[in-house]
Design an enzyme around this catalytic site. Structure first.
Site, PDB file in Angstrom:
ATOM      1  CG  ASP A 109     -87.481  98.652 -53.222  1.00 39.68           C
ATOM      2  OD1 ASP A 109     -86.823  99.691 -53.040  1.00 39.68           O
ATOM      3  OD2 ASP A 109     -87.201  97.582 -52.665  1.00 39.68           O
ATOM      4  CG  PHE A 110     -92.202 102.676 -52.698  1.00 41.39           C
ATOM      5  CD1 PHE A 110     -92.523 103.956 -53.094  1.00 41.39           C
ATOM      6  CD2 PHE A 110     -92.769 101.607 -53.385  1.00 41.39           C
ATOM      7  CE1 PHE A 110     -93.392 104.178 -54.151  1.00 41.39           C
ATOM      8  CE2 PHE A 110     -93.639 101.814 -54.443  1.00 41.39           C
ATOM      9  CZ  PHE A 110     -93.945 103.116 -54.822  1.00 41.39           C
ATOM     10  CG  ASN A 182     -95.872  96.852 -57.958  1.00 39.38           C
ATOM     11  OD1 ASN A 182     -95.672  97.310 -56.833  1.00 39.38           O
ATOM     12  ND2 ASN A 182     -95.285  95.761 -58.401  1.00 39.38           N
ATOM     13  CG  ASP A 184     -95.047  98.400 -62.411  1.00 34.82           C
ATOM     14  OD1 ASP A 184     -95.980  97.621 -62.723  1.00 34.82           O
ATOM     15  OD2 ASP A 184     -94.134  98.075 -61.635  1.00 34.82           O
ATOM     16  CG  HIS A 201    -101.468 100.864 -53.384  1.00 28.88           C
ATOM     17  ND1 HIS A 201    -100.243 100.654 -52.788  1.00 28.88           N
ATOM     18  CD2 HIS A 201    -102.386 100.474 -52.461  1.00 28.88           C
ATOM     19  CE1 HIS A 201    -100.417 100.162 -51.570  1.00 28.88           C
ATOM     20  NE2 HIS A 201    -101.716 100.027 -51.354  1.00 28.88           N
TER      21      HIS A 201
HETATM   22  P1  OAD Z   1     -91.330  98.421 -50.534  1.00 31.82           P
HETATM   23  O1  OAD Z   1     -90.226  99.210 -51.133  1.00 31.82           O
HETATM   24  O2  OAD Z   1     -91.860  98.872 -49.214  1.00 31.82           O
HETATM   25  O3  OAD Z   1     -90.877  96.903 -50.352  1.00 31.82           O
HETATM   26  C1  OAD Z   1     -90.261  96.191 -51.373  1.00 31.82           C
HETATM   27  C2  OAD Z   1     -89.828  94.837 -50.826  1.00 31.82           C
HETATM   28  O4  OAD Z   1     -89.326  94.077 -51.896  1.00 31.82           O
HETATM   29  C3  OAD Z   1     -88.718  94.931 -49.792  1.00 31.82           C
HETATM   30  O5  OAD Z   1     -88.967  93.988 -48.761  1.00 31.82           O
HETATM   31  C4  OAD Z   1     -87.458  94.566 -50.575  1.00 31.82           C
HETATM   32  O6  OAD Z   1     -86.476  93.928 -49.779  1.00 31.82           O
HETATM   33  C5  OAD Z   1     -88.028  93.586 -51.569  1.00 31.82           C
HETATM   34  N1  OAD Z   1     -87.307  93.534 -52.855  1.00 31.82           N
HETATM   35  C6  OAD Z   1     -86.838  94.538 -53.611  1.00 31.82           C
HETATM   36  N2  OAD Z   1     -86.332  94.079 -54.765  1.00 31.82           N
HETATM   37  C7  OAD Z   1     -86.474  92.727 -54.756  1.00 31.82           C
HETATM   38  C8  OAD Z   1     -86.145  91.673 -55.644  1.00 31.82           C
HETATM   39  N3  OAD Z   1     -85.594  91.891 -56.833  1.00 31.82           N
HETATM   40  N4  OAD Z   1     -86.440  90.414 -55.273  1.00 31.82           N
HETATM   41  C9  OAD Z   1     -87.024  90.151 -54.073  1.00 31.82           C
HETATM   42  N5  OAD Z   1     -87.362  91.107 -53.191  1.00 31.82           N
HETATM   43  C10 OAD Z   1     -87.107  92.389 -53.519  1.00 31.82           C
HETATM   44  O7  OAD Z   1     -92.484  98.322 -51.630  1.00 31.82           O
HETATM   45  P2  OAD Z   1     -94.006  97.921 -51.396  1.00 31.82           P
HETATM   46  O8  OAD Z   1     -94.148  96.897 -50.353  1.00 31.82           O
HETATM   47  O9  OAD Z   1     -94.570  97.629 -52.733  1.00 31.82           O
HETATM   48  O10 OAD Z   1     -97.682 103.161 -52.279  1.00 31.82           O
HETATM   49  O11 OAD Z   1     -94.610  99.302 -50.887  1.00 31.82           O
HETATM   50  C11 OAD Z   1     -95.993  99.403 -50.632  1.00 31.82           C
HETATM   51  C12 OAD Z   1     -96.493 100.782 -50.955  1.00 31.82           C
HETATM   52  O12 OAD Z   1     -95.708 101.762 -50.293  1.00 31.82           O
HETATM   53  C13 OAD Z   1     -96.406 101.149 -52.395  1.00 31.82           C
HETATM   54  O13 OAD Z   1     -97.486 100.677 -53.164  1.00 31.82           O
HETATM   55  C14 OAD Z   1     -96.353 102.655 -52.375  1.00 31.82           C
HETATM   56  C15 OAD Z   1     -95.548 102.906 -51.143  1.00 31.82           C
HETATM   57  O14 OAD Z   1     -95.857 104.047 -50.438  1.00 31.82           O
HETATM   58  C16 OAD Z   1     -97.964 104.301 -52.949  1.00 31.82           C
HETATM   59  O15 OAD Z   1     -97.130 105.070 -53.287  1.00 31.82           O
HETATM   60  C17 OAD Z   1     -99.370 104.582 -53.210  1.00 31.82           C
END
Ligand code: OAD
Length: 412
Positions: A109-110, A182, A184, A201
């Site tokens: 994740d990010f 996402n 992906d 996105h």
């Molecule tokens: P984030 O990395 O900001 O958030 C991921 C969330 O998922 C966090 O709250 C983690 O705790 C949770 N998490 C991770 N793995 C998990 C699992 N197996 N089960 C449950 N929870 C889990 O990612 P996004 O919210 O998707 O944009 O980020 C939003 C945007 O920021 C993305 O689309 C990207 C980024 O900048 C672009 O790059 C265009």
């Protein structure tokens, strides 16, 4: 998009663009009927948005037109949500998802500390981590993005239990739409059709020449070939850089996002939010667009999307409230997304069906991948973060062949 917590040091972009800001801005109105749905986004003007904001603020402050919302859950728990889903009242479910639903497929994740992408970009010497997805930075320095893309391109990945839970929602006739951040394409691989999806996105599926007078379109395989040869993709026609159609900070979200949310979020009976930090606008603000009585279920490792005092005072008081004595519709199930979906499926009596669906689909992906082997298709560095196993015993890399085989790899 924007980041609601203001980190990342970016500026606030106008209404509909991907941005990192402190305060969510209202989403512009949908394009007028008859507008080209494939045209680049822009709903209403910034003045329209400001008027909407002012109207909302006034209405809330004066208590105009606001009746106490109906409480439709008999209990603020996963079991309460399951009972609601089994009732006549729940006919349209919208899912909002982010990177956390794909971590079990081996994609980082990010923002997770330590493992998140933004914590692991040191080698690219970026001015700040999000610069790698910033359109201004990309135009000057496209190399870091393409180096990262070599790791992030949709490869031979298997959708997770969570993806297949959404497929089951669709098969049960409950899924109104899946709004995903996402890129992906795993929702498509899991069997959601383009019309059931809003890829807010963007997607790697197609790419375009950056030169506005050219904009020649390329497909994923053309881009992959360049990237896996460690080349910055350059347009065959004009030699400008070719960028995958994912939405960068500072770019507009697809018009489909704005046009569909207007109707979807008015009629949604249940909102399920999974695997997202809800830090990025305008996506994050969707949670506040559902009717006041619509229950919202968060399945995530941590609580996200909660309202805070400042936002409430500003008239943005529609963040989620899981814990206060006023809580009446928001439920947080904290833990792994796949586990959460299995727990909900069990309460719904769908658990075996879900497990069988995952087993069958993963076997089909393995069967397609096996003869091709991973050599040309993966392009992946076996030591990269993508190489984690997916828990089903299969290696989490693939050519996306299953989505191509399904014939559903089209642009929405
Ligand atoms: P984030 O990395 O900001 O958030 C991921 C969330 O998922 C966090 O709250 C983690 O705790 C949770 N998490 C991770 N793995 C998990 C699992 N197996 N089960 C449950 N929870 C889990 O990612 P996004 O919210 O998707 O944009 O980020 C939003 C945007 O920021 C993305 O689309 C990207 C980024 O900048 C672009 O790059 C265009």
């Amino acid at each position: 998009m924007s980041e609601a917590d203001g980190n990342g040091g970016g500026g606030v972009e106008p209404g509909g663009s991907l941005r990192r800001s402190v305060t969510p801005r209202p989403i512009p109105a949908a394009p007028p009927p008859g507008a080209d749905p494939d045209a680049e986004a822009e709903g209403g003007s910034e003045e329209d948005s400001d008027m909407e904001l002012l109207r909302n603020l006034l209405a809330r402050t004066l208590g105009l037109g606001t009746e106490p919302p109906e409480r439709v859950l008999d209990e603020l728990s996963l079991a309460g949500i399951a009972r609601f889903m089994q009732s006549e009242r729940c006919r349209r479910v919208v899912c909002m998802v982010g990177a956390g639903i794909s971590t079990a497929a081996g994609i980082p994740d990010f923002r997770s500390p330590g493992t998140g992408l933004y914590a692991n970009l040191g080698r690219y010497e970026l001015p700040y981590p999000e610069a790698i997805f910033d359109i201004s930075y990309f135009k000057q320095h496209p190399e870091p993005f393409f180096a990262l893309a070599k790791e992030l391109l949709p490869g031979q990945l298997k959708p997770t239990v969570c993806h297949y839970f959404m497929r089951l929602l669709k098969e049960k006739g409950l899924l109104l739409r899946c709004y995903t951040q996402n890129i992906d394409t795993l929702e498509r691989v899991a069997g959601l059709q383009p019309e059931e999806l809003v890829e807010a996105h963007g997607t790697f599926q197609t790419a375009h020449c950056l030169r506005s007078s050219c904009r020649h379109q390329y497909d994923l395989s053309w881009v992959k070939e360049k990237i896996f040869s460690s080349l910055v993709p350059k347009c065959d026609k004009c030699q400008s850089v070719v960028k995958p159609d994912i939405v960068f900070f500072g770019e507009n979200l697809p018009s489909r996002f704005f046009s569909l949310l207007q109707s979807d979020f008015q009629k949604v009976d249940l909102l399920i939010i999974m695997g997202t930090s809800l830090q990025v606008q305008p996506f994050a603000s969707l949670v506040s667009r559902v009717p006041a009585s619509t229950p919202r279920l968060l399945i995530n490792k941590e609580k996200t999307g909660q309202s805070d005092v400042f936002m409430s005072l500003m008239g943005f008081g529609c963040g989620m409230d899981f814990d206060s004595d006023k809580a009446y519709r928001d439920v947080a199930w904290l833990g792994d997304c796949d586990e959460g979906c299995l727990a909900l499926a069990e309460l719904l009596g769908w658990k075996k069906e879900l497990q069988e669906l995952v087993r069958k689909e993963h076997a089909a992906i393995d069967a397609v991948a096996a003869p091709e082997d991973t050599s040309s298709a993966s392009g992946g560095d076996p030591t990269s973060r993508r190489g984690r196993t997916d828990g089903s015993g299969g290696r989490a890399e693939s050519s996306g062949a299953s989505s191509e085989q399904r014939g559903d790899g089209k642009e929405p």
